[in-house]
Design an enzyme around this catalytic site. Structure first.
Site, PDB file in Angstrom:
ATOM      1  N   ASP A 143       2.793  10.438  -0.703  1.00 46.01           N
ATOM      2  CA  ASP A 143       2.541  11.011   0.717  1.00 46.01           C
ATOM      3  C   ASP A 143       1.935  12.239   0.724  1.00 46.01           C
ATOM      4  O   ASP A 143       1.675  12.788   1.976  1.00 46.01           O
ATOM      5  CB  ASP A 143       3.898  11.009   1.332  1.00 46.01           C
ATOM      6  CG  ASP A 143       4.439   9.502   1.745  1.00 46.01           C
ATOM      7  OD1 ASP A 143       3.521   8.675   1.833  1.00 46.01           O
ATOM      8  OD2 ASP A 143       5.543   9.346   1.352  1.00 46.01           O
ATOM      9  N   ASP A 201       1.769   1.356   2.905  1.00 45.62           N
ATOM     10  CA  ASP A 201       1.578   2.753   3.632  1.00 45.62           C
ATOM     11  C   ASP A 201       0.448   3.499   2.737  1.00 45.62           C
ATOM     12  O   ASP A 201      -0.116   4.674   3.253  1.00 45.62           O
ATOM     13  CB  ASP A 201       2.860   3.571   3.689  1.00 45.62           C
ATOM     14  CG  ASP A 201       4.063   2.817   4.166  1.00 45.62           C
ATOM     15  OD1 ASP A 201       4.107   1.437   3.543  1.00 45.62           O
ATOM     16  OD2 ASP A 201       4.907   3.330   4.719  1.00 45.62           O
TER      17      ASP A 201
HETATM   18  N1  GLY Z   1       5.229   5.601   5.225  1.00 46.85           N
HETATM   19  C1  GLY Z   1       6.886   5.612   5.616  1.00 46.85           C
HETATM   20  C2  GLY Z   1       6.708   4.964   6.915  1.00 46.85           C
HETATM   21  O1  GLY Z   1       5.663   4.333   7.482  1.00 46.85           O
HETATM   22  O2  GLY Z   1       7.929   4.866   7.382  1.00 46.85           O
END
Ligand code: GLY
Length: 418
Positions: A143, A201
Site C-alpha cells: 500500500d 486493490d
Molecule cells: N485496500 C483496502 C480497501 O480497499 O479496503
C-alpha cells in the site's frame, strides 16, 4: 410574433437554457468544493501537531447483521473481526503514518487546494505530506503506493521541490522489492493464511511505479507494473469481468486460492474491488497504450453499470449484497468509479456514456444524502461508505479515501467541462 421575431426569441431562450444549465453545474460543483474545503480545513486545524491523521468513524454492528449481509455463518468471519473498544465507537478513527490510508488526508488537501487556490489548504497539504517522510524506508506493505503517491505524488504536481522525487523513487524501489519474477506479481499482504496473496486493490499501487518511471526514465518500474497488471488480468477476473478480491499464488506461479477478504463471499463482486480494477486498468492504458488494458477497463466499466442496483448509482457494498433497506452503500466505491470513468471516457470509443455515469455519481455524492453539512460528520466530506463489512469494520461511515477520490473526480470533472 412574426417568424423573424419568433426565431430570435427561440435563440434567446436557448441561450438562456444553456447558461442556466451551466449555472446549475457550477452550483452543485461550487457547493461541493466549498463544503469539502471547509471540512478539510477545520480537520487540518484540529489535528495539527497531534501526530495522527483522520481515517473514519468507528462503528460496530451486531453479528446478526453481518450474517444477514454476507449470507454466511458467523464462524466464517469470527476470526477476522476488527472491533474497536466500546469507548471508541462513534469516535473518530485516527491513524499513524504507517496505516495504509495515511496518504489520503494530505492528498485530499492537495486536491482541495487545486480546486480553490486557497493558500491555507496548500500550507496544510504540505505539512501533512511532510509528516509522511519516514515512509521512505517502509517496506512492509504494497500500500506504499497509495500512501506516498496520493500525498507526495500530488505535492510534486502542485508544489514541486527537490526533496519529493527521492521519496517517490525510494518507495517505488521498496514496492519493487515485493515483486516476484516467478509469479509475475507484487505481493500484497504479509499476514494471513496465504502463500503469496495479491489483492485487486494492488492495481492502484502501480501508479507509484509509473510515476517513478517518468521521474527516472528507468524502465524497470514500468515493466514490473505491466507484468503485475497482466498476471492480475489472467487470474483475478471471472468470465463476466467481475474480480476476485484475493488471489494467492504458489511459488511456481500457479494459483493457490481465489477468494475474498472484504467481499460478501468468494464468488461475489465486492464493490470497491471492481472500482479499483477499472481505475487500475485505465491507468495502465494511459501509460502503455496497449489495447488489451483499454478493453479490460471498458469490460469492467460495463459490468459495473449493468450490475448497479441503486437509483442514484451509489452501489451497495457488494454488487451481490442482498437488496434490503438495511444494506449499506459504499460511497468510496462510487467515488473511485467516478474518477476512473472520467479518465476512461477520454479513451473509450463510446466515452460519453462513462462521463455521463460519472456525472450521475458525482451529483448523487454532492447531494445532501451523501455530502456532509459543514461542521458535521466529524470533519469528513462524504457519508455512507463501507470499509470491510465481513470484518464488521467501518460500516456505513465516512472514509478518508472516499473523500480523496471524490475530490479527484471533481478535479477531473472540472477539467473535462473546460
Ligand atoms: N485496500 C483496502 C480497501 O480497499 O479496503
Amino acid at each position: 410574433m412574426n417568424i423573424k421575431n419568433s426565431l430570435i426569441a427561440s435563440a434567446l431562450m436557448a441561450i438562456a437554457c444553456i447558461s442556466c444549465k451551466n449555472d446549475k453545474t457550477e452550483n452543485w460543483m461550487d457547493h461541493s468544493v466549498d463544503v469539502a474545503s471547509q471540512q478539510l480545513l477545520a480537520t487540518a486545524e484540529k489535528m495539527d501537531g497531534t501526530g495522527v491523521l483522520p481515517r473514519s468513524i468507528w462503528t460496530v454492528y451486531p453479528l446478526d447483521f453481518v450474517e444477514r449481509q454476507t449470507e454466511r455463518d458467523r464462524k466464517t468471519f469470527a476470526d477476522s473481526l476488527v472491533l474497536p473498544a466500546d469507548s471508541l465507537v462513534n469516535k473518530m478513527h485516527t491513524i499513524n503514518i504507517y496505516d495504509w490510508t495515511s496518504g489520503f488526508f494530505p492528498g485530499s488537501l492537495w486536491y482541495a487546494y487545486e480546486l480553490t487556490g486557497n493558500e491555507d489548504l496548500r500550507k496544510y497539504a504540505a505539512s501533512y505530506t511532510n509528516m509522511l517522510a519516514p515512509l521512505r524506508d517502509f517496506k512492509r506493505t504494497h500500500d506504499i503506493g497509495f500512501m506516498v503517491n496520493c500525498s507526495f505524488g500530488n505535492a510534486l504536481r502542485l508544489a514541486p521541490n527537490d526533496t519529493i522525487q527521492p521519496i517517490l523513487v525510494s518507495t517505488a524501489d521498496n514496492l519493487c522489492s515485493r515483486f516476484d519474477e516467478r509469479i509475475g506479481c507484487i505481493r500484497s499482504w504479509d499476514f494471513g493464511r496465504w502463500n503469496f496473496p495479491v489483492i485487486i486493490d494492488n492495481m492502484m499501487n502501480l501508479d507509484l511505479l509509473f510515476n517513478a518511471w517518468h521521474l527516472t526514465g528507468n524502465k524497470k518500474y514500468y515493466d514490473i507494473a505491466i507484468k503485475h497488471a497482466e498476471t492480475t488480468m489472467k487470474h483475478h477476473f471471472r468470465k463476466d469481468f467481475t474480480s476476485f478480491h484475493v488471489v494467492s499464488y504458489n511459488n511456481d506461479g500457479t494459483v493457490e486460492e481465489q477468494c475474498t477478504h472484504q467481499g460478501k463471499n468468494d464468488a461475489s463482486a465486492w464493490a470497491r474491488g471492481q472500482a479499483w480494477a477499472v481505475y487500475g486498468y485505465t491507468r495502465c492504458y494511459r501509460e502503455s497504450k496497449d489495447k488489451k488494458f483499454l478493453d479490460q477497463a471498458i469490460n469492467v466499466a460495463n459490468m459495473i453499470m449493468s450490475r448497479v442496483k441503486t437509483e442514484d448509482c451509489i452501489p451497495y457494498w457488494d454488487y451481490d449484497a442482498p437488496v434490503t433497506d438495511e444494506t449499506p452503500r459504499d460511497a468510496s466505491a462510487a467515488a473511485v468509479t467516478a474518477s476512473a470513468f472520467l479518465e476512461l471516457c477520454s479513451y473509450a470509443p463510446d466515452g460519453k456514456k462513462y462521463s455521463d455515469y460519472a456525472e450521475k455519481i458525482l451529483r448523487s455524492l454532492s447531494s445532501e444524502s451523501y455530502l456532509a453539512k459543514p461542521g458535521e460528520n466529524m470533519g469528513f466530506v462524504l457519508m455512507h461508505s463501507t470499509g470491510s463489512l465481513p470484518n464488521d469494520s467501518e460500516i456505513d461511515t465516512p472514509l478518508n479515501y472516499a473523500d480523496y477520490y471524490y475530490l479527484e473526480a471533481l478535479v477531473r470533472y472540472k477539467e473535462l467541462k473546460k
